[in-house]
Motif scaffolding. Structure first.
Motif, PDB file in Angstrom:
ATOM      1  N   GLY A  36       0.843  -1.186   0.000  1.00  0.00           N
ATOM      2  CA  GLY A  36       0.000   0.000   0.000  1.00  0.00           C
ATOM      3  C   GLY A  36       0.878   1.234   0.000  1.00  0.00           C
ATOM      4  O   GLY A  36       1.598   1.482   0.972  1.00  0.00           O
ATOM      5  N   LEU A  37       0.853   2.024  -1.091  1.00  0.00           N
ATOM      6  CA  LEU A  37       1.742   3.180  -1.247  1.00  0.00           C
ATOM      7  C   LEU A  37       0.938   4.431  -1.575  1.00  0.00           C
ATOM      8  O   LEU A  37      -0.160   4.356  -2.139  1.00  0.00           O
ATOM      9  N   THR A  38       1.523   5.593  -1.264  1.00  0.00           N
ATOM     10  CA  THR A  38       0.877   6.872  -1.584  1.00  0.00           C
ATOM     11  C   THR A  38       1.655   7.675  -2.616  1.00  0.00           C
ATOM     12  O   THR A  38       1.263   8.790  -2.938  1.00  0.00           O
ATOM     13  N   CYS A  39       2.765   7.131  -3.122  1.00  0.00           N
ATOM     14  CA  CYS A  39       3.642   7.870  -4.042  1.00  0.00           C
ATOM     15  C   CYS A  39       4.086   9.176  -3.374  1.00  0.00           C
ATOM     16  O   CYS A  39       4.030  10.246  -3.945  1.00  0.00           O
ATOM     17  N   ASP A  40       4.535   9.021  -2.099  1.00  0.00           N
ATOM     18  CA  ASP A  40       4.990  10.151  -1.276  1.00  0.00           C
ATOM     19  C   ASP A  40       3.912  11.231  -1.163  1.00  0.00           C
ATOM     20  O   ASP A  40       4.144  12.406  -1.443  1.00  0.00           O
ATOM     21  N   ASP A  41       2.705  10.779  -0.739  1.00  0.00           N
ATOM     22  CA  ASP A  41       1.576  11.668  -0.424  1.00  0.00           C
ATOM     23  C   ASP A  41       0.898  12.274  -1.640  1.00  0.00           C
ATOM     24  O   ASP A  41       0.098  13.211  -1.496  1.00  0.00           O
ATOM     25  N   ILE A  42       1.162  11.776  -2.839  1.00  0.00           N
ATOM     26  CA  ILE A  42       0.353  12.207  -3.977  1.00  0.00           C
ATOM     27  C   ILE A  42      -1.080  11.747  -3.758  1.00  0.00           C
ATOM     28  O   ILE A  42      -2.035  12.446  -4.110  1.00  0.00           O
ATOM     29  N   ALA A  43      -1.259  10.572  -3.169  1.00  0.00           N
ATOM     30  CA  ALA A  43      -2.586  10.064  -2.829  1.00  0.00           C
ATOM     31  C   ALA A  43      -2.871  10.313  -1.353  1.00  0.00           C
ATOM     32  O   ALA A  43      -1.968  10.277  -0.515  1.00  0.00           O
ATOM     33  N   ASP A  44      -4.144  10.564  -1.028  1.00  0.00           N
ATOM     34  CA  ASP A  44      -4.533  10.783   0.353  1.00  0.00           C
ATOM     35  C   ASP A  44      -4.460   9.494   1.167  1.00  0.00           C
ATOM     36  O   ASP A  44      -4.261   9.533   2.376  1.00  0.00           O
ATOM     37  N   ARG A  45      -4.660   8.378   0.515  1.00  0.00           N
ATOM     38  CA  ARG A  45      -4.665   7.090   1.202  1.00  0.00           C
ATOM     39  C   ARG A  45      -3.874   6.090   0.367  1.00  0.00           C
ATOM     40  O   ARG A  45      -3.751   6.238  -0.852  1.00  0.00           O
ATOM     41  N   PRO A  46      -3.352   5.036   0.991  1.00  0.00           N
ATOM     42  CA  PRO A  46      -2.519   4.080   0.259  1.00  0.00           C
ATOM     43  C   PRO A  46      -3.263   3.402  -0.889  1.00  0.00           C
ATOM     44  O   PRO A  46      -4.439   3.058  -0.769  1.00  0.00           O
ATOM     45  N   VAL A  47      -2.563   3.233  -1.980  1.00  0.00           N
ATOM     46  CA  VAL A  47      -3.070   2.538  -3.161  1.00  0.00           C
ATOM     47  C   VAL A  47      -2.367   1.192  -3.255  1.00  0.00           C
ATOM     48  O   VAL A  47      -1.145   1.110  -3.078  1.00  0.00           O
ATOM     49  N   LYS A  48      -3.117   0.131  -3.520  1.00  0.00           N
ATOM     50  CA  LYS A  48      -2.511  -1.188  -3.631  1.00  0.00           C
ATOM     51  C   LYS A  48      -1.699  -1.310  -4.920  1.00  0.00           C
ATOM     52  O   LYS A  48      -2.182  -0.976  -5.996  1.00  0.00           O
ATOM     53  N   VAL A  49      -0.457  -1.774  -4.771  1.00  0.00           N
ATOM     54  CA  VAL A  49       0.435  -1.963  -5.918  1.00  0.00           C
ATOM     55  C   VAL A  49       0.990  -3.382  -5.854  1.00  0.00           C
ATOM     56  O   VAL A  49       1.686  -3.736  -4.897  1.00  0.00           O
ATOM     57  N   ALA A  50       0.686  -4.182  -6.849  1.00  0.00           N
ATOM     58  CA  ALA A  50       1.224  -5.548  -6.925  1.00  0.00           C
ATOM     59  C   ALA A  50       2.598  -5.491  -7.578  1.00  0.00           C
ATOM     60  O   ALA A  50       2.722  -5.107  -8.747  1.00  0.00           O
ATOM     61  N   VAL A  51       3.627  -5.842  -6.818  1.00  0.00           N
ATOM     62  CA  VAL A  51       5.015  -5.788  -7.301  1.00  0.00           C
ATOM     63  C   VAL A  51       5.464  -7.192  -7.673  1.00  0.00           C
ATOM     64  O   VAL A  51       5.304  -8.136  -6.893  1.00  0.00           O
ATOM     65  N   ARG A  52       6.022  -7.326  -8.873  1.00  0.00           N
ATOM     66  CA  ARG A  52       6.557  -8.601  -9.341  1.00  0.00           C
ATOM     67  C   ARG A  52       7.978  -8.370  -9.844  1.00  0.00           C
ATOM     68  O   ARG A  52       8.206  -7.479 -10.679  1.00  0.00           O
ATOM     69  N   ASN A  53       8.897  -9.146  -9.315  1.00  0.00           N
ATOM     70  CA  ASN A  53      10.316  -8.980  -9.667  1.00  0.00           C
ATOM     71  C   ASN A  53      10.798  -7.551  -9.430  1.00  0.00           C
ATOM     72  O   ASN A  53      11.629  -7.018 -10.173  1.00  0.00           O
ATOM     73  N   GLY A  54      10.236  -6.926  -8.401  1.00  0.00           N
ATOM     74  CA  GLY A  54      10.713  -5.608  -8.003  1.00  0.00           C
ATOM     75  C   GLY A  54      10.050  -4.428  -8.658  1.00  0.00           C
ATOM     76  O   GLY A  54      10.374  -3.283  -8.330  1.00  0.00           O
ATOM     77  N   THR A  55       9.108  -4.647  -9.584  1.00  0.00           N
ATOM     78  CA  THR A  55       8.436  -3.529 -10.245  1.00  0.00           C
ATOM     79  C   THR A  55       6.929  -3.769 -10.276  1.00  0.00           C
ATOM     80  O   THR A  55       6.461  -4.907 -10.202  1.00  0.00           O
ATOM     81  N   GLY A  56       6.176  -2.685 -10.378  1.00  0.00           N
ATOM     82  CA  GLY A  56       4.730  -2.799 -10.437  1.00  0.00           C
ATOM     83  C   GLY A  56       4.104  -1.535 -10.982  1.00  0.00           C
ATOM     84  O   GLY A  56       4.769  -0.495 -11.122  1.00  0.00           O
ATOM     85  N   THR A  57       2.814  -1.599 -11.287  1.00  0.00           N
ATOM     86  CA  THR A  57       2.073  -0.470 -11.838  1.00  0.00           C
ATOM     87  C   THR A  57       0.758  -0.326 -11.077  1.00  0.00           C
ATOM     88  O   THR A  57       0.101  -1.323 -10.781  1.00  0.00           O
ATOM     89  N   ALA A  58       0.389   0.911 -10.755  1.00  0.00           N
ATOM     90  CA  ALA A  58      -0.886   1.190 -10.094  1.00  0.00           C
ATOM     91  C   ALA A  58      -1.712   2.106 -10.972  1.00  0.00           C
ATOM     92  O   ALA A  58      -1.174   2.983 -11.657  1.00  0.00           O
ATOM     93  N   GLY A  59      -3.029   1.914 -10.966  1.00  0.00           N
ATOM     94  CA  GLY A  59      -3.930   2.763 -11.732  1.00  0.00           C
ATOM     95  C   GLY A  59      -5.209   2.986 -10.965  1.00  0.00           C
ATOM     96  O   GLY A  59      -5.333   2.606  -9.806  1.00  0.00           O
ATOM     97  N   GLY A  60      -6.180   3.644 -11.605  1.00  0.00           N
ATOM     98  CA  GLY A  60      -7.460   3.895 -10.960  1.00  0.00           C
ATOM     99  C   GLY A  60      -7.576   5.312 -10.444  1.00  0.00           C
ATOM    100  O   GLY A  60      -6.620   6.096 -10.454  1.00  0.00           O
ATOM    101  N   SER A  61      -8.768   5.664  -9.940  1.00  0.00           N
ATOM    102  CA  SER A  61      -9.043   7.031  -9.521  1.00  0.00           C
ATOM    103  C   SER A  61      -8.231   7.453  -8.305  1.00  0.00           C
ATOM    104  O   SER A  61      -7.990   8.636  -8.088  1.00  0.00           O
ATOM    105  N   GLY A  62      -7.781   6.497  -7.489  1.00  0.00           N
ATOM    106  CA  GLY A  62      -7.079   6.839  -6.265  1.00  0.00           C
ATOM    107  C   GLY A  62      -5.693   7.409  -6.453  1.00  0.00           C
ATOM    108  O   GLY A  62      -5.104   7.925  -5.507  1.00  0.00           O
ATOM    109  N   ILE A  63      -5.134   7.345  -7.654  1.00  0.00           N
ATOM    110  CA  ILE A  63      -3.755   7.795  -7.860  1.00  0.00           C
ATOM    111  C   ILE A  63      -3.655   9.283  -8.196  1.00  0.00           C
ATOM    112  O   ILE A  63      -2.563   9.804  -8.392  1.00  0.00           O
TER     113      ILE A  63
END
Length: 341
Positions: A36-63
């Motif tokens: 659960g990450l906020t991209c250093d407070d860009i988001a008000d609440r943590p966004v779920k990010v599935a990381v595979r082999n050290g990298t991942g992508t998040a999308g949706g209205s919460g970002i």
């Protein structure tokens, strides 16, 4: 006989080949899990990010409405022991919102045994400049504390080239990580344009809940004249933005209020003065409650459920179905009522 020899040869090859075995039961694979990450407070609440082999992508209205995705990378994971916490793992993330030409970082601490998050290392502001950059590989856990090397921006530094190296440490005080060591934030020598910043439950740009008035003045590069009872006061920043008020209780910033004529400041998710009720409800779905307070007024309270945001809220005052004021900060003080006298 030849078939038996061939079978033995195959077995030897398989047994001697490098094994990609999964981690043992109970072990946490820090490069292959959901965070659960906020991209250093860009988001008000943590966004779920599935990381595979050290990298991942998040999308949706919460970002945040300005972006279509976050590109996330695990930069470092280091394990050690801390007093009262035992074995912990600190994970450093980089997050690049797209489309953009910048990245952010955040350092979070987890229990090594099961991966449960303990807390996030506090955000470090760069004053009037960009936030400092962690140096990957420098994060360490030793001597009862977490430490890292960071580079802060200074006057004349170009984007992507901070020059002020600092060694910063954090200790666990029983409730949160507290910054120690070298001064975490350089003094601001020029005024910060707060109208360009985003507000979260933790603060507004370089302004962070918990700062003293002196620290807040240094952070924004402007004076905040004391007026009224210092035990609880709503204070304006010299030169504005007009409509922005800071609530200090016993010299501690506890809440930040935004009202007209200031309409450019928004939450990290894009809610601002004039946003509709539907916008607010959709943006914070599942973590917002409604109360009618009379005289046609409704209060919508966004209360993040993530443990690291516990006790902090954003309260939206609604009139005729639109936001006319909002205040963020500690639950007991982030309200629209004046200070008691």
């Amino acid at each position: 006989m030849n078939s038996q020899l061939a079978s033995i040869a195959v077995k030897v090859v398989k047994d001697s080949a490098p094994s990609k075995r999964p981690p043992p039961p109970g072990a946490v694979d820090w490069k292959n899990r959901t965070y659960g990450l906020t991209c250093d407070d860009i988001a008000d609440r943590p966004v779920k990010v599935a990381v595979r082999n050290g990298t991942g992508t998040a999308g949706g209205s919460g970002i945040g409405r300005a972006y279509n995705r976050w590109e996330v990378r695990v930069q470092q994971a280091v394990q050690g022991r801390l007093p009262r916490l035992g074995s912990v793992t600190a994970v450093l993330f980089s997050c690049s919102p797209q489309p953009s030409n910048f990245f952010t970082q955040e350092l979070r601490v987890y229990r090594s045994s099961d991966g449960r998050e303990i807390a996030r290392i506090p955000h470090l502001s760069g004053g009037e400049w960009l936030p400092p950059e962690y140096q990957p590989g420098s994060v360490a856990i030793r001597k009862d504390r977490i430490s890292a090397d960071l580079k802060f921006y200074g006057s004349g530094d170009s984007h992507g080239s901070p020059s002020r190296a600092r060694h910063v440490t954090w200790i666990w005080d029983g409730k949160r990580f507290v910054t120690h060591g070298a001064a975490a934030e350089p003094e601001a020598s020029e005024r910060v344009d707060l109208s360009r910043e985003r507000i979260t439950v933790n603060g507004l740009g370089p302004l962070k809940v918990g700062m003293s008035r002196t620290q807040a003045e240094k952070a924004v590069g402007a004076s905040i004249p004391l007026a009224g009872d210092p035990a609880c006061a709503h204070l304006a920043i010299s030169g504005g933005p007009e409509g922005l008020l800071l609530r200090f209780v016993d010299d501690s910033l506890v809440a930040i209020s935004v009202s007209e004529p200031e309409t450019s400041i928004s939450t990290a998710s894009g809610i601002h003065i004039g946003s509709t009720r539907d916008d607010v409800m959709r943006t914070y779905a599942g973590e917002i409650s409604s109360t009618f307070v009379g005289d046609g007024l409704e209060e919508l309270v966004f209360a993040p459920t993530a443990p690291q945001f516990s006790g902090k809220v954003i309260v939206f005052s609604m009139r005729d179905g639109k936001v006319e004021q909002f205040v963020a900060g500690q639950r007991d003080w982030a309200n629209l009522a004046p200070c008691p006298h």
